[in-house]
Design a protein around this motif. Structure first.
Motif, PDB file in Angstrom:
ATOM      1  N   ALA A 196      -9.048  -1.976  -6.518  1.00 33.97           N
ATOM      2  CA  ALA A 196      -8.176  -0.602  -6.653  1.00 33.97           C
ATOM      3  C   ALA A 196      -8.739   0.650  -6.622  1.00 33.97           C
ATOM      4  CB  ALA A 196      -7.194  -1.033  -7.562  1.00 33.97           C
ATOM      5  N   VAL A 197     -10.078   0.703  -7.409  1.00 31.98           N
ATOM      6  CA  VAL A 197     -10.374   1.899  -7.786  1.00 31.98           C
ATOM      7  C   VAL A 197     -11.353   2.402  -6.886  1.00 31.98           C
ATOM      8  CG1 VAL A 197     -12.254   2.883  -9.260  1.00 31.98           C
ATOM      9  CG2 VAL A 197     -10.700   1.400 -10.342  1.00 31.98           C
ATOM     10  N   ILE A 198     -12.164   1.438  -6.127  1.00 38.32           N
ATOM     11  CA  ILE A 198     -12.843   1.676  -4.871  1.00 38.32           C
ATOM     12  C   ILE A 198     -11.940   2.407  -3.797  1.00 38.32           C
ATOM     13  CG2 ILE A 198     -14.189   1.081  -2.951  1.00 38.32           C
ATOM     14  CD1 ILE A 198     -15.680  -0.874  -4.995  1.00 38.32           C
ATOM     15  N   PHE A 199     -10.927   1.535  -3.446  1.00 36.10           N
ATOM     16  CA  PHE A 199      -9.919   1.994  -2.339  1.00 36.10           C
ATOM     17  C   PHE A 199      -9.310   3.578  -2.618  1.00 36.10           C
ATOM     18  CE2 PHE A 199      -5.314   2.578  -1.060  1.00 36.10           C
ATOM     19  CZ  PHE A 199      -5.409   2.328   0.156  1.00 36.10           C
ATOM     20  N   THR A 200      -9.030   3.968  -3.998  1.00 37.85           N
ATOM     21  CA  THR A 200      -8.456   4.997  -4.307  1.00 37.85           C
ATOM     22  C   THR A 200      -9.550   6.337  -4.275  1.00 37.85           C
ATOM     23  OG1 THR A 200      -6.825   3.794  -5.836  1.00 37.85           O
ATOM     24  CG2 THR A 200      -7.331   6.319  -6.017  1.00 37.85           C
ATOM     25  N   SER A 217      -2.520   2.793  -7.781  1.00 36.58           N
ATOM     26  CA  SER A 217      -2.897   3.308  -9.093  1.00 36.58           C
ATOM     27  C   SER A 217      -2.151   2.577  -9.911  1.00 36.58           C
ATOM     28  CB  SER A 217      -2.392   4.985  -9.204  1.00 36.58           C
ATOM     29  OG  SER A 217      -3.067   5.722  -8.443  1.00 36.58           O
ATOM     30  N   ALA A 218      -0.905   2.069  -9.854  1.00 36.64           N
ATOM     31  CA  ALA A 218      -0.094   1.128 -10.847  1.00 36.64           C
ATOM     32  C   ALA A 218      -0.971  -0.169 -11.058  1.00 36.64           C
ATOM     33  CB  ALA A 218       1.172   0.830 -10.351  1.00 36.64           C
ATOM     34  N   LEU A 219      -1.707  -0.490  -9.891  1.00 43.17           N
ATOM     35  CA  LEU A 219      -2.665  -1.744 -10.426  1.00 43.17           C
ATOM     36  C   LEU A 219      -3.659  -1.303 -11.335  1.00 43.17           C
ATOM     37  CD1 LEU A 219      -2.939  -4.519  -9.300  1.00 43.17           C
ATOM     38  CD2 LEU A 219      -4.293  -3.503  -7.328  1.00 43.17           C
ATOM     39  N   TYR A 220      -4.264  -0.676 -11.211  1.00 45.35           N
ATOM     40  CA  TYR A 220      -5.416  -0.369 -12.121  1.00 45.35           C
ATOM     41  C   TYR A 220      -4.859   0.594 -13.473  1.00 45.35           C
ATOM     42  CZ  TYR A 220      -6.482   4.256  -9.940  1.00 45.35           C
ATOM     43  OH  TYR A 220      -6.303   5.483  -9.626  1.00 45.35           O
ATOM     44  N   ALA A 221      -3.948   1.175 -13.361  1.00 46.01           N
ATOM     45  CA  ALA A 221      -3.440   2.069 -14.493  1.00 46.01           C
ATOM     46  C   ALA A 221      -2.695   1.298 -15.570  1.00 46.01           C
ATOM     47  CB  ALA A 221      -2.763   3.275 -14.051  1.00 46.01           C
ATOM     48  N   VAL A 222      -1.803   0.323 -14.874  1.00 46.85           N
ATOM     49  CA  VAL A 222      -0.660  -0.300 -15.648  1.00 46.85           C
ATOM     50  C   VAL A 222      -0.796  -1.915 -15.635  1.00 46.85           C
ATOM     51  CG1 VAL A 222       1.752  -0.705 -16.192  1.00 46.85           C
ATOM     52  CG2 VAL A 222       0.777   1.687 -15.289  1.00 46.85           C
ATOM     53  N   ILE A 223      -0.824  -2.376 -14.345  1.00 49.82           N
ATOM     54  CA  ILE A 223      -0.784  -3.898 -14.385  1.00 49.82           C
ATOM     55  C   ILE A 223      -1.990  -4.607 -14.747  1.00 49.82           C
ATOM     56  CG2 ILE A 223      -0.261  -5.851 -12.508  1.00 49.82           C
ATOM     57  CD1 ILE A 223       1.191  -3.885 -10.719  1.00 49.82           C
ATOM     58  N   THR A 224      -3.030  -4.215 -14.471  1.00 47.57           N
ATOM     59  CA  THR A 224      -4.391  -4.893 -14.752  1.00 47.57           C
ATOM     60  C   THR A 224      -4.604  -4.785 -16.162  1.00 47.57           C
ATOM     61  OG1 THR A 224      -5.524  -4.397 -12.485  1.00 47.57           O
ATOM     62  CG2 THR A 224      -6.832  -5.169 -14.278  1.00 47.57           C
ATOM     63  N   PRO A 225      -4.674  -3.678 -16.908  1.00 48.06           N
ATOM     64  CA  PRO A 225      -4.796  -3.705 -18.292  1.00 48.06           C
ATOM     65  C   PRO A 225      -3.673  -4.561 -19.089  1.00 48.06           C
ATOM     66  CG  PRO A 225      -4.882  -1.425 -17.191  1.00 48.06           C
ATOM     67  CD  PRO A 225      -4.332  -2.280 -16.233  1.00 48.06           C
ATOM     68  N   THR A 226      -2.633  -4.543 -18.502  1.00 45.91           N
ATOM     69  CA  THR A 226      -1.500  -5.356 -19.333  1.00 45.91           C
ATOM     70  C   THR A 226      -1.719  -6.782 -19.048  1.00 45.91           C
ATOM     71  OG1 THR A 226       0.088  -3.651 -18.614  1.00 45.91           O
ATOM     72  CG2 THR A 226       0.934  -5.904 -19.370  1.00 45.91           C
ATOM     73  N   LEU A 227      -2.389  -7.414 -17.765  1.00 50.37           N
ATOM     74  CA  LEU A 227      -2.600  -8.846 -17.386  1.00 50.37           C
ATOM     75  C   LEU A 227      -3.960  -9.186 -18.038  1.00 50.37           C
ATOM     76  CD1 LEU A 227      -1.577  -8.929 -13.595  1.00 50.37           C
ATOM     77  CD2 LEU A 227      -0.345  -9.813 -15.657  1.00 50.37           C
ATOM     78  N   ASN A 228      -5.012  -8.219 -18.301  1.00 50.59           N
ATOM     79  CA  ASN A 228      -6.161  -8.701 -18.771  1.00 50.59           C
ATOM     80  C   ASN A 228      -5.965  -9.617 -20.075  1.00 50.59           C
ATOM     81  OD1 ASN A 228      -7.868  -7.618 -17.174  1.00 50.59           O
ATOM     82  ND2 ASN A 228      -8.367  -5.755 -18.130  1.00 50.59           N
ATOM     83  N   PRO A 229      -5.380  -9.157 -21.095  1.00 52.83           N
ATOM     84  CA  PRO A 229      -5.252  -9.996 -22.332  1.00 52.83           C
ATOM     85  C   PRO A 229      -4.511 -11.419 -21.948  1.00 52.83           C
ATOM     86  CG  PRO A 229      -4.640  -7.924 -22.961  1.00 52.83           C
ATOM     87  CD  PRO A 229      -4.716  -7.930 -21.257  1.00 52.83           C
ATOM     88  N   ILE A 230      -3.594 -11.341 -21.202  1.00 55.37           N
ATOM     89  CA  ILE A 230      -2.795 -12.878 -20.675  1.00 55.37           C
ATOM     90  C   ILE A 230      -3.782 -13.461 -20.082  1.00 55.37           C
ATOM     91  CG2 ILE A 230      -0.784 -13.610 -19.375  1.00 55.37           C
ATOM     92  CD1 ILE A 230       0.411 -11.078 -19.975  1.00 55.37           C
ATOM     93  N   ILE A 231      -4.431 -12.930 -18.900  1.00 54.39           N
ATOM     94  CA  ILE A 231      -5.500 -13.880 -18.134  1.00 54.39           C
ATOM     95  C   ILE A 231      -6.439 -14.606 -19.004  1.00 54.39           C
ATOM     96  CG2 ILE A 231      -7.031 -13.745 -16.459  1.00 54.39           C
ATOM     97  CD1 ILE A 231      -5.362 -11.743 -14.835  1.00 54.39           C
ATOM     98  N   TYR A 232      -7.061 -13.585 -19.908  1.00 52.30           N
ATOM     99  CA  TYR A 232      -8.177 -14.057 -20.561  1.00 52.30           C
ATOM    100  C   TYR A 232      -7.611 -15.124 -21.560  1.00 52.30           C
ATOM    101  CZ  TYR A 232     -11.843 -11.248 -18.632  1.00 52.30           C
ATOM    102  OH  TYR A 232     -12.978 -10.559 -17.921  1.00 52.30           O
TER     103      TYR A 232
END
Length: 259
Positions: A196-200, A217-232
């Motif tokens: 997402a960052v490289i594409f932007t 932007s929603a992917l790396y600004a909101v979704i990914t930070p929210t999913l990080n704790p859940i995934i790990y």
């Protein structure tokens, strides 16, 4: 590993705190206005954790390589002192990156049109809004993303080449599954975040599509930070056990207070 996971969680909190509260306030109050200095602060406190996280994900890939390739020496190589030093170094680099972007973005003249075509103060929409020459800004953005994005991504890929090579040498299927499971969560996050960052940012200004960029932007600004704790957490047995113990203690404490 848990030191880096804790640091990653802290960065995710900072990243979402810079954008989500203001965005939700706008949806509730129907007022989408933000002050000039509020925009400056939002850009700084968003790019600060994002730059550090790109570096941290690379460090975590190397950490996984040491854990799989040199398990007996892991505690010696990746000790607490090294973790703290690495955290300080990448924090300094991320701070310099954020200060540079913030200064270069808001040194530009902005004309009468002050409507940002985005859900927060992001670099590329602000450059689109500026009425001055943004050539230097584009060079700064491209250089920073090349170093923090592409270079870090390449280093992460190199670490995983060595990791895969090490896993293939493991004879037992159970050992291979265990080794791969320690990296699966990190691979998912790296793919989503770096992509997402490289594409932007690795694009010329003429090819910008702000409507599509909002989704990315929603992917790396909101979704990914929210999913990080859940995934790990879901991929980590120790974290799940610690979570269960915490819930059990809270339930027992509440029952004791009632009795």
């Amino acid at each position: 590993m848990y030191f880096f996971l804790g640091f990653l969680s802290f960065l995710d909190i900072c990243c979402t705190s810079a954008t989500v509260p203001k965005m939700l306030t706008g949806y509730v109050t129907k007022s989408k206005a933000i002050s000039y200095y509020g925009c400056v602060a939002q850009l700084f406190f968003f790019t600060w954790p994002m730059g550090i996280e790109l570096l941290l994900l690379t460090v975590m890939a190397y950490d996984r390589y040491i854990a799989i390739g040199n398990p007996l020496r892991y505690a010696t190589i990746i000790n607490r002192k090294v973790c703290i030093q690495v955290a300080i170094i990448i924090t300094i680099i991320g701070s310099l990156n954020s200060m540079t972007h913030t200064y270069c973005t808001f040194r530009l003249p902005y004309c009468d049109d002050n409507k940002i075509n985005h859900f927060f103060c992001e670099i590329m929409p602000l450059l689109k809004l500026a009425c001055g020459d943004t050539y230097i800004n584009e060079i700064v953005v491209f250089t920073a993303d090349f170093i923090l994005g592409i270079c870090c991504f390449c280093l992460t890929c190199i670490s995983y080449v060595f990791i895969i090579n090490t896993i293939l040498k493991i004879r037992s299927a159970a050992g291979k599954r265990k080794a791969f499971s320690t990296c699966a969560s990190h691979i998912v996050i790296v793919s989503m975040y770096y992509g997402a960052v490289i594409f932007t940012y690795i694009r010329p200004r003429s090819s910008l599509s702000l409507e599509k960029d909002k989704i990315v932007s929603a992917l790396y600004a909101v979704i990914t930070p929210t999913l990080n704790p859940i995934i790990y957490s879901l991929r980590n047995k120790e974290v799940k056990e610690a979570f269960k113990r915490t819930i059990k203690r809270l339930v027992q404490h509440r029952v004791t207070n009632r009795t």
